[in-house]
Design a protein around this motif. Structure first.
Motif, PDB file in Angstrom:
ATOM      1  N   VAL A   1       5.870  32.537  61.043  1.00  0.00           N
ATOM      2  CA  VAL A   1       5.427  33.910  60.769  1.00  0.00           C
ATOM      3  C   VAL A   1       4.336  34.309  61.746  1.00  0.00           C
ATOM      4  O   VAL A   1       3.705  33.468  62.394  1.00  0.00           O
ATOM      5  CB  VAL A   1       4.910  34.041  59.319  1.00  0.00           C
ATOM      6  CG1 VAL A   1       6.023  33.770  58.329  1.00  0.00           C
ATOM      7  CG2 VAL A   1       3.742  33.088  59.074  1.00  0.00           C
ATOM      8  N   LEU A   2       4.106  35.616  61.840  1.00  0.00           N
ATOM      9  CA  LEU A   2       3.037  36.150  62.669  1.00  0.00           C
ATOM     10  C   LEU A   2       1.818  36.446  61.808  1.00  0.00           C
ATOM     11  O   LEU A   2       1.940  36.937  60.688  1.00  0.00           O
ATOM     12  CB  LEU A   2       3.493  37.433  63.370  1.00  0.00           C
ATOM     13  CG  LEU A   2       4.586  37.283  64.437  1.00  0.00           C
ATOM     14  CD1 LEU A   2       4.979  38.652  64.978  1.00  0.00           C
ATOM     15  CD2 LEU A   2       4.114  36.377  65.567  1.00  0.00           C
ATOM     16  N   ARG A   3       0.663  36.128  62.342  1.00  0.00           N
ATOM     17  CA  ARG A   3      -0.590  36.396  61.659  1.00  0.00           C
ATOM     18  C   ARG A   3      -1.512  37.149  62.609  1.00  0.00           C
ATOM     19  O   ARG A   3      -1.460  36.956  63.819  1.00  0.00           O
ATOM     20  CB  ARG A   3      -1.255  35.084  61.213  1.00  0.00           C
ATOM     21  CG  ARG A   3      -0.508  34.361  60.108  1.00  0.00           C
ATOM     22  CD  ARG A   3      -0.673  35.107  58.789  1.00  0.00           C
ATOM     23  NE  ARG A   3      -0.029  34.411  57.687  1.00  0.00           N
ATOM     24  CZ  ARG A   3       1.164  34.705  57.222  1.00  0.00           C
ATOM     25  NH1 ARG A   3       1.849  35.701  57.791  1.00  0.00           N
ATOM     26  NH2 ARG A   3       1.689  34.056  56.207  1.00  0.00           N
ATOM     27  N   PRO A   4      -2.382  38.010  62.083  1.00  0.00           N
ATOM     28  CA  PRO A   4      -3.278  38.759  62.972  1.00  0.00           C
ATOM     29  C   PRO A   4      -4.330  37.856  63.598  1.00  0.00           C
ATOM     30  O   PRO A   4      -4.865  36.954  62.940  1.00  0.00           O
ATOM     31  CB  PRO A   4      -3.909  39.791  62.033  1.00  0.00           C
ATOM     32  CG  PRO A   4      -3.806  39.189  60.672  1.00  0.00           C
ATOM     33  CD  PRO A   4      -2.539  38.393  60.664  1.00  0.00           C
ATOM     34  N   THR A   5      -4.605  38.077  64.860  1.00  0.00           N
ATOM     35  CA  THR A   5      -5.726  37.438  65.535  1.00  0.00           C
ATOM     36  C   THR A   5      -7.013  38.106  65.060  1.00  0.00           C
ATOM     37  O   THR A   5      -6.970  39.127  64.348  1.00  0.00           O
ATOM     38  CB  THR A   5      -5.592  37.605  67.050  1.00  0.00           C
ATOM     39  OG1 THR A   5      -5.669  39.008  67.351  1.00  0.00           O
ATOM     40  CG2 THR A   5      -4.269  37.045  67.572  1.00  0.00           C
ATOM     41  N   PRO A   6      -8.183  37.585  65.430  1.00  0.00           N
ATOM     42  CA  PRO A   6      -9.427  38.301  65.082  1.00  0.00           C
ATOM     43  C   PRO A   6      -9.414  39.747  65.568  1.00  0.00           C
ATOM     44  O   PRO A   6      -9.847  40.653  64.848  1.00  0.00           O
ATOM     45  CB  PRO A   6     -10.498  37.465  65.779  1.00  0.00           C
ATOM     46  CG  PRO A   6      -9.942  36.067  65.769  1.00  0.00           C
ATOM     47  CD  PRO A   6      -8.462  36.244  65.995  1.00  0.00           C
ATOM     48  N   ALA A   7      -8.892  39.969  66.796  1.00  0.00           N
ATOM     49  CA  ALA A   7      -8.787  41.348  67.280  1.00  0.00           C
ATOM     50  C   ALA A   7      -7.806  42.140  66.434  1.00  0.00           C
ATOM     51  O   ALA A   7      -8.007  43.337  66.165  1.00  0.00           O
ATOM     52  CB  ALA A   7      -8.348  41.347  68.748  1.00  0.00           C
TER      53      ALA A   7
END
Length: 294
Positions: free
Chosen positions: A54-60
């Motif tokens: 799955v894709l997860r958000p980076t800090p940005a």
């Protein structure tokens, strides 16, 4: 940058899979992946990274999602405001309320409102006492119906009614044949209560202290219906609102007893953000709720 791409990013960053988001958007998965890649190029930073499958958000990406959430919410509210100007009778009321009120008060209010405004739509959500104010402050609800004044400087609250509370005991309890009791008669009982942070929990503790004792907590739950079930099973007593059919309690495994030595009740009211000019539909619902409950 298209709104559809921002909505797709919002969904993926919120935990949905690319496959599901692509299906909802009627896009192929490769097309959505390319659109998200273009979004990252426009923003100038990697917004998503792969964790397993799955894709997860980076800090940005987490920072960007906060602004996307605000932008899309503002856009949706703008469309809604325009739609209600064109057809004010077909507006939407976003309403959050206590779980316990979903079995009687909220359906009654909605039914009466829809009789006058049959085209009105409702977006409903339930929350505990602490979560209701947050629904207003983070703009996920227009209105809340709660058991007490939130006491927040940004929130206006108006009382709708006073709801009695009863001492609920198992049908085979030593007091079950009585209709009225003093709360001071049950200091040694095991109490079944909501978890800390719920309004009914603090009311229970305050009433017991008024009666001269601290309640002995046996079980804690998150919904009043759970408390009813535990009382019915003979596991203790509880201070809770009665169900609508309390008059027919003869065949129920619970008895609801009136308390004569304390003022056992809670205020039920409706609240909204003081500084916000509400659309016509929510404002009409406030007027309706105050009128029929007064």
């Amino acid at each position: 940058m298209e709104l559809e791409v921002l909505r797709a990013f919002q969904a993926v960053a919120g935990g949905e899979t690319v496959t599901d988001v692509a299906g909802d958007a009627r896009m192929t998965q490769p097309a959505l992946s390319r659109a998200l890649a273009r979004l990252e190029q426009e923003v100038g930073a990697q917004l998503l990274h792969r964790v397993g499958r799955v894709l997860r958000p980076t800090p940005a990406g987490q920072v960007f999602k906060q602004h996307v959430d605000s932008l899309l919410d503002s856009y949706d509210r703008g469309r809604r405001a325009v739609a209600e100007m064109v057809d004010p009778d077909a507006g939407t009321v976003s309403l959050a309320f206590l779980h316990t009120l979903g079995t009687w008060l909220v359906p009654r209010l909605l039914n009466g409102f829809r009789q006058t405004y049959p085209q009105a739509r409702f977006e409903l959500q339930q929350a505990g006492e602490n979560g209701l104010s947050a629904c207003l402050l983070d703009a996920t609800a227009d209105l809340i119906i709660t058991s007490k004044d939130p006491g927040h400087p940004l929130i206006t609250w108006r009382r709708l009614l006073v709801e009695p509370l009863w001492l609920a005991v198992p049908a085979r309890h030593r007091l079950a044949r009585r209709r009225r009791v003093r709360l001071a008669e049950v200091p040694g009982e095991q109490f079944i209560v909501l978890k800390p942070g719920y309004g009914l929990r603090s009311i229970t503790e305050n009433l017991c202290h008024q009666a001269g004792f601290a309640p002995h907590i046996g079980f804690e739950g998150e919904e009043v219906e759970t408390l009813r079930g535990l009382v019915a099973a003979g596991l203790g007593v509880s201070l809770i609102p009665s169900p609508p059919d309390v008059a027919l309690q003869g065949n129920l495994p619970i008895r609801y007893l009136e308390m004569t030595d304390v003022r056992a009740s809670r205020d039920i009211g409706i609240a909204w953000l003081t500084s916000r000019t509400l659309p016509p539909a929510p404002q009409r619902f406030i007027d309706h709720a105050l009128e029929v409950s007064g």
